[in-house]
Enzyme design. Structure first.
Site, PDB file in Angstrom:
ATOM      1  N   HIS A  10     -48.083 -33.885 141.192  1.00 26.03           N
ATOM      2  CA  HIS A  10     -48.388 -32.593 140.569  1.00 26.03           C
ATOM      3  C   HIS A  10     -49.075 -32.792 139.215  1.00 26.03           C
ATOM      4  O   HIS A  10     -50.160 -32.239 138.969  1.00 26.03           O
ATOM      5  CB  HIS A  10     -47.095 -31.784 140.406  1.00 26.03           C
ATOM      6  CG  HIS A  10     -47.284 -30.463 139.739  1.00 26.03           C
ATOM      7  ND1 HIS A  10     -47.396 -29.284 140.438  1.00 26.03           N
ATOM      8  CD2 HIS A  10     -47.414 -30.133 138.435  1.00 26.03           C
ATOM      9  CE1 HIS A  10     -47.589 -28.288 139.583  1.00 26.03           C
ATOM     10  NE2 HIS A  10     -47.599 -28.782 138.353  1.00 26.03           N
ATOM     11  N   GLU A  11     -48.465 -33.578 138.352  1.00 21.61           N
ATOM     12  CA  GLU A  11     -49.053 -33.749 137.014  1.00 21.61           C
ATOM     13  C   GLU A  11     -50.412 -34.442 137.103  1.00 21.61           C
ATOM     14  O   GLU A  11     -51.336 -34.099 136.370  1.00 21.61           O
ATOM     15  CB  GLU A  11     -48.095 -34.509 136.093  1.00 21.61           C
ATOM     16  CG  GLU A  11     -46.701 -33.884 135.934  1.00 21.61           C
ATOM     17  CD  GLU A  11     -46.693 -32.390 135.660  1.00 21.61           C
ATOM     18  OE1 GLU A  11     -47.671 -31.861 135.105  1.00 21.61           O
ATOM     19  OE2 GLU A  11     -45.690 -31.729 136.027  1.00 21.61           O
ATOM     20  N   HIS A  13     -53.237 -32.075 137.947  1.00 23.67           N
ATOM     21  CA  HIS A  13     -53.754 -31.304 136.809  1.00 23.67           C
ATOM     22  C   HIS A  13     -54.964 -31.979 136.149  1.00 23.67           C
ATOM     23  O   HIS A  13     -55.683 -31.332 135.395  1.00 23.67           O
ATOM     24  CB  HIS A  13     -52.660 -31.120 135.748  1.00 23.67           C
ATOM     25  CG  HIS A  13     -51.752 -29.953 135.972  1.00 23.67           C
ATOM     26  ND1 HIS A  13     -52.221 -28.655 136.080  1.00 23.67           N
ATOM     27  CD2 HIS A  13     -50.402 -29.871 136.072  1.00 23.67           C
ATOM     28  CE1 HIS A  13     -51.182 -27.831 136.236  1.00 23.67           C
ATOM     29  NE2 HIS A  13     -50.064 -28.548 136.245  1.00 23.67           N
ATOM     30  N   ASP A  42     -44.788 -18.005 128.219  1.00 23.29           N
ATOM     31  CA  ASP A  42     -43.826 -18.792 128.992  1.00 23.29           C
ATOM     32  C   ASP A  42     -43.101 -17.928 130.040  1.00 23.29           C
ATOM     33  O   ASP A  42     -42.564 -18.454 131.018  1.00 23.29           O
ATOM     34  CB  ASP A  42     -42.798 -19.471 128.069  1.00 23.29           C
ATOM     35  CG  ASP A  42     -43.425 -20.600 127.233  1.00 23.29           C
ATOM     36  OD1 ASP A  42     -44.575 -20.990 127.543  1.00 23.29           O
ATOM     37  OD2 ASP A  42     -42.792 -21.068 126.275  1.00 23.29           O
ATOM     38  N   MET A  64     -45.357 -32.780 132.152  1.00 24.50           N
ATOM     39  CA  MET A  64     -46.413 -32.085 131.423  1.00 24.50           C
ATOM     40  C   MET A  64     -47.659 -32.961 131.477  1.00 24.50           C
ATOM     41  O   MET A  64     -47.607 -34.137 131.115  1.00 24.50           O
ATOM     42  CB  MET A  64     -45.957 -31.830 129.970  1.00 24.50           C
ATOM     43  CG  MET A  64     -47.018 -31.173 129.106  1.00 24.50           C
ATOM     44  SD  MET A  64     -47.450 -29.510 129.707  1.00 24.50           S
ATOM     45  CE  MET A  64     -49.189 -29.448 129.269  1.00 24.50           C
ATOM     46  N   GLU A  65     -48.747 -32.326 131.917  1.00 30.07           N
ATOM     47  CA  GLU A  65     -49.970 -33.053 132.274  1.00 30.07           C
ATOM     48  C   GLU A  65     -50.833 -33.448 131.082  1.00 30.07           C
ATOM     49  O   GLU A  65     -52.047 -33.273 131.112  1.00 30.07           O
ATOM     50  CB  GLU A  65     -50.784 -32.180 133.238  1.00 30.07           C
ATOM     51  CG  GLU A  65     -51.353 -30.866 132.648  1.00 30.07           C
ATOM     52  CD  GLU A  65     -50.419 -29.668 132.722  1.00 30.07           C
ATOM     53  OE1 GLU A  65     -49.193 -29.873 132.766  1.00 30.07           O
ATOM     54  OE2 GLU A  65     -50.930 -28.527 132.715  1.00 30.07           O
ATOM     55  N   GLU A  87     -51.840 -23.633 137.969  1.00 31.08           N
ATOM     56  CA  GLU A  87     -50.664 -24.107 138.707  1.00 31.08           C
ATOM     57  C   GLU A  87     -50.772 -23.945 140.219  1.00 31.08           C
ATOM     58  O   GLU A  87     -50.221 -24.755 140.967  1.00 31.08           O
ATOM     59  CB  GLU A  87     -49.390 -23.447 138.179  1.00 31.08           C
ATOM     60  CG  GLU A  87     -49.078 -23.784 136.711  1.00 31.08           C
ATOM     61  CD  GLU A  87     -48.868 -25.274 136.424  1.00 31.08           C
ATOM     62  OE1 GLU A  87     -48.679 -26.056 137.379  1.00 31.08           O
ATOM     63  OE2 GLU A  87     -48.912 -25.647 135.231  1.00 31.08           O
ATOM     64  N   GLN A 104     -44.468 -30.607 122.678  1.00 30.12           N
ATOM     65  CA  GLN A 104     -44.724 -29.888 123.928  1.00 30.12           C
ATOM     66  C   GLN A 104     -45.550 -28.666 123.522  1.00 30.12           C
ATOM     67  O   GLN A 104     -45.005 -27.697 122.996  1.00 30.12           O
ATOM     68  CB  GLN A 104     -43.417 -29.497 124.612  1.00 30.12           C
ATOM     69  CG  GLN A 104     -43.574 -28.480 125.753  1.00 30.12           C
ATOM     70  CD  GLN A 104     -44.539 -28.924 126.845  1.00 30.12           C
ATOM     71  OE1 GLN A 104     -44.521 -30.072 127.275  1.00 30.12           O
ATOM     72  NE2 GLN A 104     -45.415 -28.024 127.275  1.00 30.12           N
ATOM     73  N   TYR A 136     -47.286 -20.848 140.960  1.00 33.06           N
ATOM     74  CA  TYR A 136     -47.257 -22.166 141.594  1.00 33.06           C
ATOM     75  C   TYR A 136     -47.371 -22.058 143.114  1.00 33.06           C
ATOM     76  O   TYR A 136     -48.307 -22.556 143.722  1.00 33.06           O
ATOM     77  CB  TYR A 136     -45.936 -22.891 141.263  1.00 33.06           C
ATOM     78  CG  TYR A 136     -45.823 -23.381 139.843  1.00 33.06           C
ATOM     79  CD1 TYR A 136     -45.497 -22.512 138.813  1.00 33.06           C
ATOM     80  CD2 TYR A 136     -46.030 -24.714 139.515  1.00 33.06           C
ATOM     81  CE1 TYR A 136     -45.372 -22.957 137.503  1.00 33.06           C
ATOM     82  CE2 TYR A 136     -45.908 -25.180 138.205  1.00 33.06           C
ATOM     83  CZ  TYR A 136     -45.580 -24.293 137.209  1.00 33.06           C
ATOM     84  OH  TYR A 136     -45.470 -24.753 135.917  1.00 33.06           O
TER      85      TYR A 136
HETATM   86  N1  BES Z   1     -47.901 -27.569 132.958  1.00 31.91           N
HETATM   87  C1  BES Z   1     -46.632 -27.473 133.577  1.00 31.91           C
HETATM   88  C2  BES Z   1     -45.504 -27.315 132.601  1.00 31.91           C
HETATM   89  C3  BES Z   1     -45.577 -26.064 131.727  1.00 31.91           C
HETATM   90  C4  BES Z   1     -46.018 -24.860 132.236  1.00 31.91           C
HETATM   91  C5  BES Z   1     -45.167 -26.143 130.426  1.00 31.91           C
HETATM   92  C6  BES Z   1     -46.063 -23.739 131.402  1.00 31.91           C
HETATM   93  C7  BES Z   1     -45.217 -25.029 129.604  1.00 31.91           C
HETATM   94  C8  BES Z   1     -45.674 -23.818 130.099  1.00 31.91           C
HETATM   95  C9  BES Z   1     -46.348 -28.688 134.469  1.00 31.91           C
HETATM   96  O1  BES Z   1     -47.465 -29.150 135.148  1.00 31.91           O
HETATM   97  C10 BES Z   1     -45.378 -28.250 135.537  1.00 31.91           C
HETATM   98  O2  BES Z   1     -45.721 -27.387 136.288  1.00 31.91           O
HETATM   99  N2  BES Z   1     -44.197 -28.859 135.577  1.00 31.91           N
HETATM  100  C11 BES Z   1     -43.166 -28.547 136.533  1.00 31.91           C
HETATM  101  C12 BES Z   1     -43.020 -29.614 137.564  1.00 31.91           C
HETATM  102  C13 BES Z   1     -43.826 -29.425 138.797  1.00 31.91           C
HETATM  103  C14 BES Z   1     -43.524 -30.516 139.809  1.00 31.91           C
HETATM  104  C15 BES Z   1     -43.678 -28.073 139.432  1.00 31.91           C
HETATM  105  C16 BES Z   1     -41.846 -28.462 135.804  1.00 31.91           C
HETATM  106  O3  BES Z   1     -41.780 -28.944 134.673  1.00 31.91           O
HETATM  107  O4  BES Z   1     -40.895 -27.950 136.356  1.00 31.91           O
HETATM  108 ZN    ZN Z   2     -48.121 -27.799 136.649  1.00 32.42          ZN
END
Ligand code: BES
Ligand code: ZN
Length: 552
Positions: free
Chosen positions: A273-274, A277, A351, A248-249, A296, A123, A359
């Site tokens: 969502h993915e 991206h 993070d 994760m995209e 996002e 990841q 979002y």
């Molecule tokens: N790219 C993100 C996950 C991410 C963001 C990983 C920042 C590490 C740091 C992924 O696209 C995402 O937003 N996932 C969401 C789900 C989505 C439906 C809102 C999640 O994992 O909760």
């Molecule tokens: Zn995302």
């Protein structure tokens, strides 16, 4: 035009990585990747600075006297400074990873669905690629790559790239480092359409294929809105339940939590969502994590548009109403600085920027622009935005410039720089039913449960449980919401399930609020620590870091 990335030591202005050639062997016994990476540079100056974290560097271009690993920083890791000879346009770095690599999770067989083989997955987002590859770990640097992965039979290696043949991968389009991804495990494949399919452990493959049956139609819907899908295949990989995110995209191969498999396709928005991206993020990328909302916010907006195209306006509005509810809830306790779309994350872990603000507030801004200018003009602008900035990494300033080209005089500075939600924020409207029904979708249950009083008497909890079987539900979203209420209300009959859930599932979105709620009372904190002792070995480093901080 130089954008300084506060989360990278790299010097792309002087020497920039353009192509990456990986050759790695996977050792489950040692929990290490071992091998070499070749980085091709253009330009190539006198010095190359790379990002690393917990890597052992053996040799660079066969030598040990031409590089220096700096002091490690707890957030950024350590810079690797390489002296380049005149004319040296590539470096071959022999290295290995640490068993503690923050971007890798090594699972023992009991942590998988099949229980017979180990599993490894990466990841990389936001700044964890540097823990398994020495590279310029900034979203402003894009490179193509080829890879050779030596995995022990009978396990299969997968990467977010084209599969040339077993263990050989190629990514001909330039991608930022946070999209580098690898998984190794006992996985099988099921075709879902001309370009789409799903990888999963054999035990979950059927359920996964049923859940994701619409994915090809999603790609088609997104293409008709935003132009051709440029990545070739769009496959999904279902990971074991410790995966710290929902999805994760990773290009060509979205990584997904098994908790998205609800049995009724009600969590399909996560796939939309993915997939979104593939345009917002993978094609047009935030130059630094301060502009995370560009990734996002656009993606959450497009997620809604794909859901609307497939399942209708009402369903999409319902899903958005739930998302906006989560944003409003979060805004109540988030410091003002973290409520702005444009962040300053210098000195912080990127993070930390992963709240509902980039979002949902981001998506609301774009929805506001859609409503103001009308769909035909707005959709054409978004299509043009993806064309103009394709394969580039951009800042909010670039977005603004392009916005003003399309809509002269448009001013969104309050949206970008003020805390909270602006007065002109759209309010998605959806009339939720008041009386629960067996056939409710996940989001209707969530809305209904969240509207109940913060705490309920034990008898009321027991009655709800008898009626709707919340404690036993296999739907992870509903389970997580119910268990949160159980903790608040001190509802003992759910505690065994709470423990089982926290040990099984490592998705941070579920785990964090549950430990947070437990930690509010001394007795709860004791219980949390007791459970965490058993659960922690199974959690991903990202989830561990989050829970460590909560329970310290
Ligand atoms: N790219 C993100 C996950 C991410 C963001 C990983 C920042 C590490 C740091 C992924 O696209 C995402 O937003 N996932 C969401 C789900 C989505 C439906 C809102 C999640 O994992 O909760
Ligand atoms: Zn995302």
């Amino acid at each position: 035009m130089t954008v300084v990335d506060p989360h990278s030591y790299a010097n792309p202005e002087e020497s920039r990585v353009r192509h990456i050639e990986l050759d790695l062997a996977v050792s489950f016994a040692e929990r290490r990747l071992k091998g070499a990476v070749t980085l091709e540079l253009e330009p190539a100056g006198r010095r190359l600075v790379l990002d690393t974290r917990d890597l052992t560097i053996r040799r660079v271009n066969g030598r040990t006297d031409n590089f220096r690993l700096g002091e490690p920083d707890p957030i950024l890791g350590a810079p690797l400074e390489i002296r380049l000879e005149p004319g040296e346009r590539s470096v071959l770095i022999e290295y290995e990873t640490s068993p503690e690599a923050s971007g890798l999770q090594w699972l023992e067989p009991p942590q998988t669905a099949g229980k017979r083989h180990p599993f490894l997955y990466s990841q990389s987002q936001a700044i964890h690629a540097r823990s398994w590859i020495p590279l310029q770990d900034s979203p402003g640097v894009r490179a193509t790559f080829s890879a050779r992965i030596h995995a022990p039979a009978p396990l299969k290696a997968l990467m977010a790239a084209r599969r040339v043949r077993d263990g050989h991968f190629h990514m001909p389009l330039p991608v930022p480092s946070y999209l580098m991804a690898l998984a190794v495990g006992d996985v099988g494949f099921r075709t879902l359409g001309a370009r789409c399919g799903v990888w999963a452990e054999p035990a979950v493959l059927d359920a996964a294929a049923r859940e994701f049956a619409d994915v090809e139609k999603m790609v088609e819907a997104a293409e008709s809105l935003y132009g051709p899908y440029r990545w070739g295949r769009y496959d999904l990989l279902v990971l074991p339940p410790s995966f710290p995110f929902g999805g994760m995209e990773n290009p060509c191969l979205t990584f997904a939590t098994p908790t998205v498999i609800a049995g009724d396709r009600s969590l399909a928005a996560l796939i939309s969502h993915e997939l979104a991206h593939s345009w917002s993020g993978n094609l047009v990328t935030n130059a630094t994590w301060n502009d995370f909302w560009l990734n996002e916010g656009f993606t959450t907006y497009i997620e809604r548009r794909i859901q609307e195209a497939l399942y209708g306006r009402a369903r999409s509005e319902m899903e958005m109403a739930v998302e906006v509810g989560e944003l409003e809830e979060e805004l109540r306790r988030l410091p003002e600085d973290d409520q702005r779309l444009v962040l300053n994350l210098k000195g912080r872990d990127p993070d930390d920027g992963m709240t509902q603000v980039p979002y949902v507030k981001g998506a609301l801004l774009l929805r506001r622009l859609e409503e103001k200018h009308g769909r035909p003009k707005w959709d054409a602008w978004v299509r043009g935005y993806f064309e103009r900035f394709a394969f580039q990494s951009i800042t909010t300033g670039d977005f603004l410039e392009e916005l003003r080209r399309g809509f002269p005089g448009e001013d969104v500075s309050a949206w970008l720089h003020e805390p909270g939600l602006p007065k002109d924020a759209p309010r998605p409207r959806y009339e939720f039913g008041a009386e629960p029904r067996k056939d409710w979708a996940t989001q209707e249950w969530l809305h209904w449960l969240r509207a109940l009083p913060e705490t309920l008497p034990g008898a009321k909890m027991a009655e709800l449980d008898r009626q709707w079987g919340f404690t036993k539900t296999g739907n992870s979203e509903i389970a997580a919401q119910w268990l949160l209420m159980a903790v608040r209300s001190g509802y003992e009959p759910a505690y065994a399930r709470l423990e089982e859930f926290l040990i099984q599932v490592g998705r941070r979105k579920f785990v964090k609020p549950l430990y947070g709620e437990l930690a509010k009372t001394p007795e709860g904190l004791r219980r949390a620590r007791r459970i965490y002792e058993k659960a922690r070995p199974g959690y991903h480093p990202i989830t561990r870091a989050t829970v460590d901080a909560l329970l310290k």
